[in-house]
Design an enzyme around this catalytic site. Sequence first.
Site, PDB file in Angstrom:
ATOM      1  N   PHE A  35      12.416  -4.961  -9.096  1.00  0.00           N
ATOM      2  CA  PHE A  35      13.661  -4.843  -9.838  1.00  0.00           C
ATOM      3  C   PHE A  35      13.840  -6.033 -10.797  1.00  0.00           C
ATOM      4  CE2 PHE A  35      18.321  -5.442 -10.148  1.00  0.00           C
ATOM      5  CZ  PHE A  35      18.627  -4.254 -10.789  1.00  0.00           C
ATOM      6  N   SER A  83       0.780   2.362 -18.625  1.00  0.00           N
ATOM      7  CA  SER A  83       1.709   2.330 -17.484  1.00  0.00           C
ATOM      8  C   SER A  83       2.917   3.191 -17.839  1.00  0.00           C
ATOM      9  CB  SER A  83       2.088   0.896 -17.140  1.00  0.00           C
ATOM     10  OG  SER A  83       2.776   0.344 -18.188  1.00  0.00           O
ATOM     11  N   LEU A  84       3.887   3.225 -16.965  1.00  0.00           N
ATOM     12  CA  LEU A  84       5.045   4.097 -17.200  1.00  0.00           C
ATOM     13  C   LEU A  84       6.264   3.249 -17.523  1.00  0.00           C
ATOM     14  CD1 LEU A  84       4.612   6.453 -14.133  1.00  0.00           C
ATOM     15  CD2 LEU A  84       4.523   7.187 -16.507  1.00  0.00           C
ATOM     16  N   GLU A 114       6.908  14.083  -9.328  1.00  0.00           N
ATOM     17  CA  GLU A 114       6.005  13.647  -8.260  1.00  0.00           C
ATOM     18  C   GLU A 114       6.551  12.361  -7.668  1.00  0.00           C
ATOM     19  OE1 GLU A 114       2.177  13.062 -10.144  1.00  0.00           O
ATOM     20  OE2 GLU A 114       2.475  14.927 -11.232  1.00  0.00           O
ATOM     21  N   LYS A 116       6.216   8.469  -6.666  1.00  0.00           N
ATOM     22  CA  LYS A 116       5.476   7.348  -7.250  1.00  0.00           C
ATOM     23  C   LYS A 116       4.912   6.517  -6.093  1.00  0.00           C
ATOM     24  CE  LYS A 116       5.793   3.896 -10.885  1.00  0.00           C
ATOM     25  NZ  LYS A 116       5.131   2.802 -10.221  1.00  0.00           N
ATOM     26  N   ASP A 118       3.006   3.677  -4.157  1.00  0.00           N
ATOM     27  CA  ASP A 118       2.915   2.255  -4.449  1.00  0.00           C
ATOM     28  C   ASP A 118       1.568   1.724  -3.993  1.00  0.00           C
ATOM     29  OD1 ASP A 118       3.701  -0.148  -5.363  1.00  0.00           O
ATOM     30  OD2 ASP A 118       5.029  -0.630  -3.696  1.00  0.00           O
ATOM     31  N   ARG A 137      -7.687  -0.164 -13.253  1.00  0.00           N
ATOM     32  CA  ARG A 137      -7.039  -0.089 -14.552  1.00  0.00           C
ATOM     33  C   ARG A 137      -7.457  -1.253 -15.452  1.00  0.00           C
ATOM     34  NH1 ARG A 137      -0.689   0.380 -15.550  1.00  0.00           N
ATOM     35  NH2 ARG A 137      -0.606  -1.558 -14.407  1.00  0.00           N
ATOM     36  N   TYR A 221      -4.408   9.257  -3.309  1.00  0.00           N
ATOM     37  CA  TYR A 221      -3.789  10.485  -3.807  1.00  0.00           C
ATOM     38  C   TYR A 221      -4.114  10.622  -5.292  1.00  0.00           C
ATOM     39  CZ  TYR A 221      -0.746  11.153   0.297  1.00  0.00           C
ATOM     40  OH  TYR A 221      -0.248  11.395   1.540  1.00  0.00           O
ATOM     41  N   LYS A 310      12.892   4.458 -10.510  1.00  0.00           N
ATOM     42  CA  LYS A 310      12.579   3.631  -9.333  1.00  0.00           C
ATOM     43  C   LYS A 310      13.806   3.462  -8.443  1.00  0.00           C
ATOM     44  CE  LYS A 310       9.466   0.324 -10.598  1.00  0.00           C
ATOM     45  NZ  LYS A 310       8.403  -0.468 -10.153  1.00  0.00           N
ATOM     46  N   CYS A 404       4.406 -28.445  19.276  1.00  0.00           N
ATOM     47  CA  CYS A 404       4.716 -27.118  19.808  1.00  0.00           C
ATOM     48  C   CYS A 404       6.137 -27.073  20.387  1.00  0.00           C
ATOM     49  CB  CYS A 404       3.689 -26.757  20.879  1.00  0.00           C
ATOM     50  SG  CYS A 404       4.057 -25.201  21.690  1.00  0.00           S
ATOM     51  N   CYS A 407       5.608 -26.692  24.389  1.00  0.00           N
ATOM     52  CA  CYS A 407       4.958 -27.661  25.281  1.00  0.00           C
ATOM     53  C   CYS A 407       4.770 -29.023  24.633  1.00  0.00           C
ATOM     54  CB  CYS A 407       3.615 -27.112  25.757  1.00  0.00           C
ATOM     55  SG  CYS A 407       2.389 -27.038  24.446  1.00  0.00           S
ATOM     56  N   CYS A 422      -0.819 -24.005  18.329  1.00  0.00           N
ATOM     57  CA  CYS A 422      -0.764 -24.982  19.406  1.00  0.00           C
ATOM     58  C   CYS A 422      -2.101 -24.935  20.149  1.00  0.00           C
ATOM     59  CB  CYS A 422       0.394 -24.639  20.353  1.00  0.00           C
ATOM     60  SG  CYS A 422       0.273 -25.513  21.915  1.00  0.00           S
ATOM     61  N   CYS A 428       0.202 -24.076  27.745  1.00  0.00           N
ATOM     62  CA  CYS A 428       1.415 -23.802  26.955  1.00  0.00           C
ATOM     63  C   CYS A 428       2.073 -22.508  27.470  1.00  0.00           C
ATOM     64  CB  CYS A 428       1.028 -23.678  25.490  1.00  0.00           C
ATOM     65  SG  CYS A 428       2.402 -23.251  24.424  1.00  0.00           S
TER      66      CYS A 428
HETATM   67  S1  IVH Z   1       1.102   9.149 -13.824  1.00  0.00           S
HETATM   68  C1  IVH Z   1       0.626   6.756 -18.014  1.00  0.00           C
HETATM   69  N1  IVH Z   1       1.883   9.718 -11.442  1.00  0.00           N
HETATM   70  O1  IVH Z   1       2.407   4.165 -11.472  1.00  0.00           O
HETATM   71  C2  IVH Z   1       0.546   6.578 -16.585  1.00  0.00           C
HETATM   72  N2  IVH Z   1       1.425   7.427 -11.959  1.00  0.00           N
HETATM   73  O2  IVH Z   1       3.636   2.455 -13.641  1.00  0.00           O
HETATM   74  C3  IVH Z   1       0.570   7.914 -15.959  1.00  0.00           C
HETATM   75  N3  IVH Z   1       1.712   5.920 -10.057  1.00  0.00           N
HETATM   76  O3  IVH Z   1      -0.412   3.239 -13.326  1.00  0.00           O
HETATM   77  C4  IVH Z   1       0.536   7.743 -14.549  1.00  0.00           C
HETATM   78  N4  IVH Z   1       2.316   7.423  -8.592  1.00  0.00           N
HETATM   79  O4  IVH Z   1      -0.667   3.537 -10.834  1.00  0.00           O
HETATM   80  C5  IVH Z   1       1.507   8.739 -12.284  1.00  0.00           C
HETATM   81  N5  IVH Z   1       2.575  10.366  -9.336  1.00  0.00           N
HETATM   82  C6  IVH Z   1       2.188   9.411 -10.169  1.00  0.00           C
HETATM   83  C7  IVH Z   1       2.089   8.062  -9.771  1.00  0.00           C
HETATM   84  C8  IVH Z   1       1.716   7.101 -10.701  1.00  0.00           C
HETATM   85  C9  IVH Z   1       2.060   6.148  -8.788  1.00  0.00           C
HETATM   86  C10 IVH Z   1       1.398   4.587 -10.603  1.00  0.00           C
HETATM   87  C11 IVH Z   1       0.123   4.536 -11.401  1.00  0.00           C
HETATM   88  C12 IVH Z   1       0.522   4.087 -12.759  1.00  0.00           C
HETATM   89  C13 IVH Z   1       1.813   3.396 -12.470  1.00  0.00           C
HETATM   90  C14 IVH Z   1       2.642   3.400 -13.700  1.00  0.00           C
END
Ligand code: IVH
Length: 674
Positions: A35, A83-84, A114, A116, A118, A137, A221, A310, A404, A407, A422, A428
């Site tokens: 965050f 990235s997203l 979907e 996300k 981690d 990546r 996944y 998120k 410790c 002891c 210890c 102990c």
């Molecule tokens: S689609 C352009 N789908 O989130 C990126 N990403 O912050 C399209 N991630 O690099 C990615 N779950 O490592 C996609 N269901 C999901 C995901 C996912 C986790 C991760 C992925 C990506 C990061 C983006």
Amino acid sequence: MDINSVKKRIHQLRKEIDYHNKLYYEESRNIISDFDYDKKIQELIKLEELHPEFKSASSPSVKVGGKITKDFNTFNHNVPMLSLSNTYSNQDLFDFDKRVKKNLNVEEVEYLCELKYDGVALSIYYENGLFKRALTRGDGEKGDDISNNVITIKTLPLKLSESVDLEVRGEAFISKANFMMLNDEKRLNNEELFSNPRNTASGSLKMQDSSIVAERRINCYLYSLVSDKENITNQEESLNYLKNLGLNVPKTFKKCKNITDVKEYIDYWENKREDLDVETDGIVIKVNKLKYQKVLGNTAKSPRWAIAFKYKSESKKTKVLDIRFQVGRTGAITPVALLDPVELGGSIVKRASLHNSNEIERLDVRINDSVHIEKGGEIIPKVTKVETNERVLDTGKFKFINSCPACDTELKTIEDQAVHYCPNYKKCPPQVSGRIEHFISKNAMNIEFLGPETVKGLINEGLIRDVSDLYNLKYDDIIDLKFNIDEEDKIRSLKNKSCENILRSIEKSKENEFSNVLFGLGIRYVGKTTAKKLAKSLKSIDAIISADYDKFIEVDEIGDKIAQSLIKYFNDSENLLIIQKLKSSGLIFSDEDTNQIKSTNLKNKIFVISGKFENYSREELQKVIEENSGKVSKSLSSKTSFLLAGENMGPKKKIKAKDLKISVINEKEFFDLL
Ligand code: IVH
């Protein structure tokens, strides 16, 4: 803000974000919450938008963080790994929907939602339906070839159900349950704990030794089909296609006809995701139609057709009442913050782990501080932030103890680690009771009616000093035994029924097989799996006691550290006496279940097995070797006779085998030899 302050702030934000990116991508560490990180990124983007004169191509708002790690081959990605863009607010989500519809010039748009996951993003290539390569990546343009590690992922097929060329992307992760198990093992071995599943997965995949990676039981996944395929027109069809090819696509995705349905999906998973065995930090919302995705396109950093919503991980503010130190059964000292009780995620939290001296130093946490706590992968919450500006008194930095708490023995530290322990192993009190508690635990001797409190009561009364004394307990000794039941010092005493149950379960524990007894002895670094391997390989306690270093490292999965620990344990006369007493009490100290010997063709031959084989698994090959009187060892040494090499074996092993002049044979040559 005047223009100079804006410039300064932009500079500061870039520096901070670059620093966190470096920690995250190169060292797999994060020291601020997602965050706070996203807040910094958003502030930077906003300032750059308001002041385009300060825009820069090298700003972390433009480029994807991360660099290439040195020890792997690198390859260009066919399509950049972006990235997203993230949001934590409903408003941003509805704005995203408006933007998408406006750009596409449509009234309503269908989304595919979907979870996300981690973990760590992977790009995986198949050629003719066979696994070819897996890349990280990296910097988004090129990534590390970590194929050797990725092939240890059991759920990732090496062969697809069709002979197709394919690039697919997904997330490698360590499940919550598995993460707990890995840390249980760490705890037993007195080692520094893994911080969270994501960092553990990422750190593991960057290791050079893939046999260690295999032990981490990583999962993966898949969520994106990168290659264009005829007949596939939307994300939903891509996911079903990947699933039909045998790839691991979770069932949790959902097609939503508009943004209101998307919001419903988000709300549904907000709490429900806690029940999943994979860590998730939000939802990914993707425009379903691939045609629309193409129209919308990408910015330098992220696609315009997707957004991540998120969830804020629940955090609470409370006060540190005290910092105490716990002593584990192996002597490891864990600092724990005692908190002003506070409700978090449905339970009342009274303590938080401070892990070790490094963590105390990093947080600069002190007694009376206001702190923020969060629930991570571990059951016990962690302190994420200290409100240093709310301190009333300057009490100075909190000092880690030197001796410790149980002891008073001077503490030692483990080389290269922040773990204090210890060294008073024998006397102990928490170590003595911890060893006995370990012995009676479920995975060891499973003496179910005896609990930690009763064990402490038995020690206090002088009835037991070590595990062997358990087998001499009599009814008259323990009836009316006084013990404390909880932290509030309530005294209880053992009644007739409990005494009978305890004595019966102690008696029954004598039926446990050898590996349970061996594990129960609590030898440092000897976990359940190692105990099983030792029992199977050396067969009896006498063989183990008389084994030397070389003999130990011939055993599969036993390396230098465990071998040294075993030698130390069996060189101690007090330990030998305990074993002698346990033997006299009738515990099992040999492995009856020996392999059927079929021939002596491989007698005196020591094999190391590495890589993937066409027809047999490594376990099957090991069985064949042992059935023919050969031995299997984990690491190469001058004593190794053959390196049985499969595909994708690490280059280091090959070089070492060459240096030691060890014959390298393949699967066919092995069976010829046999
Ligand atoms: S689609 C352009 N789908 O989130 C990126 N990403 O912050 C399209 N991630 O690099 C990615 N779950 O490592 C996609 N269901 C999901 C995901 C996912 C986790 C991760 C992925 C990506 C990061 C983006």
